[in-house]
Design a protein around this motif. Structure first.
Motif, short mmCIF file in Angstrom:
data_model
loop_
_atom_site.label_atom_id
_atom_site.label_comp_id
_atom_site.label_asym_id
_atom_site.label_seq_id
_atom_site.Cartn_x
_atom_site.Cartn_y
_atom_site.Cartn_z
N ARG A 141 1.09 -1.16 0.04
CA ARG A 141 -0.26 -0.15 0.26
C ARG A 141 0.87 1.15 -0.08
O ARG A 141 2.29 1.32 1.25
CB ARG A 141 -1.06 0.11 0.98
CG ARG A 141 -1.61 1.39 1.37
CD ARG A 141 -2.59 1.36 2.32
NE ARG A 141 -3.92 0.66 1.60
CZ ARG A 141 -5.41 0.75 1.91
NH1 ARG A 141 -5.55 0.86 3.46
NH2 ARG A 141 -6.42 0.11 1.21
N PHE A 142 0.56 2.14 -1.28
CA PHE A 142 1.37 3.32 -1.54
C PHE A 142 0.42 4.28 -1.09
O PHE A 142 -0.21 4.66 -1.92
CB PHE A 142 2.36 3.25 -2.33
CG PHE A 142 3.20 4.44 -3.04
CD1 PHE A 142 3.95 3.77 -1.62
CD2 PHE A 142 3.09 4.83 -3.81
CE1 PHE A 142 5.02 5.24 -2.35
CE2 PHE A 142 3.19 6.33 -4.02
CZ PHE A 142 5.04 6.39 -3.13
N HIS A 143 0.70 5.82 -0.45
CA HIS A 143 0.11 6.79 0.04
C HIS A 143 1.22 7.95 -0.37
O HIS A 143 2.12 8.28 0.40
CB HIS A 143 -0.51 6.59 1.12
CG HIS A 143 -1.34 7.48 1.72
ND1 HIS A 143 -2.97 8.21 0.75
CD2 HIS A 143 -1.00 9.08 2.03
CE1 HIS A 143 -3.35 9.02 0.99
NE2 HIS A 143 -2.35 9.97 1.84
N LYS A 144 0.66 8.74 -1.42
CA LYS A 144 1.40 9.70 -1.78
C LYS A 144 0.59 10.61 -2.35
O LYS A 144 -0.20 11.04 -3.09
CB LYS A 144 2.49 9.58 -2.80
CG LYS A 144 3.83 10.72 -2.98
CD LYS A 144 5.03 10.25 -4.27
CE LYS A 144 5.74 11.01 -3.88
NZ LYS A 144 6.76 10.81 -3.28
N LYS A 145 1.17 12.02 -2.32
CA LYS A 145 0.33 13.11 -2.80
C LYS A 145 1.12 13.59 -4.28
O LYS A 145 2.14 12.99 -4.18
CB LYS A 145 0.91 14.24 -2.19
CG LYS A 145 -0.11 14.36 -0.74
CD LYS A 145 -0.30 16.10 -0.29
CE LYS A 145 -1.16 16.11 1.00
NZ LYS A 145 -2.41 16.26 0.99
N MET A 146 0.18 13.66 -5.20
CA MET A 146 0.38 13.58 -6.81
C MET A 146 0.00 14.83 -6.89
O MET A 146 -0.63 15.75 -7.00
CB MET A 146 0.24 12.96 -7.68
CG MET A 146 0.79 11.10 -6.84
SD MET A 146 0.13 9.97 -8.17
CE MET A 146 0.99 10.06 -9.25
N SER A 147 0.63 15.47 -8.57
CA SER A 147 0.11 16.17 -9.59
C SER A 147 -0.89 15.76 -10.13
O SER A 147 -0.57 14.73 -10.15
CB SER A 147 1.26 16.95 -9.62
OG SER A 147 1.74 16.62 -10.60
#
Length: 122
Positions: A64-70
């Motif tokens: 599980r990978f959580h990140k803010k992206m444009s």
């Protein structure tokens, strides 16, 4: 820059008077199948590696990978060009332009798998 930084003052005035536009930032969570994983580009080794919870590859992969992206996301040829560019990036701006052109040129003439085929194999 001009006399008494006139060019710089003109740019700053233009930026200060500009219209503010919204920019999409997404909160993205990616869940993988147990046999899957998340890959990243290593700048030192210029290759991709799977993410693990610790440095040792014997430890459990991150599923599980959580990140803010444009607001830009792609699976197409443009993403392959960007991926190749990131692996070959230099510290020189001019050389980076040549690298980007070279990656684009390679992808134009190289046969690549269709996105649907890639996704089905994952």
């Amino acid at each position: 820059m001009g006399t008494h930084l006139a060019g710089m003052k003109k740019l700053i005035t233009k930026w200060a008077d500009s219209i503010i536009e919204d920019f999409d930032i997404w909160d993205v969570t990616i869940d993988c199948y147990p046999e899957g994983g998340i890959r990243y580009i290593s700048k030192e080794k210029r290759s991709f590696h799977k993410l693990y919870k610790t440095e040792s590859e014997s430890d459990k992969r991150i599923l599980r990978f959580h990140k803010k992206m444009s607001n830009y996301f792609s699976f197409g040829v443009d993403s392959r060009i960007g991926y190749g560019f990131d692996k070959s990036r230099t510290s020189n701006r001019c050389c980076n332009k040549v690298v980007y052109c070279w990656e684009g040129f390679k992808k134009m003439f190289k046969s690549t798998r269709k996105v649907n085929d890639l996704l089905e194999d994952c």
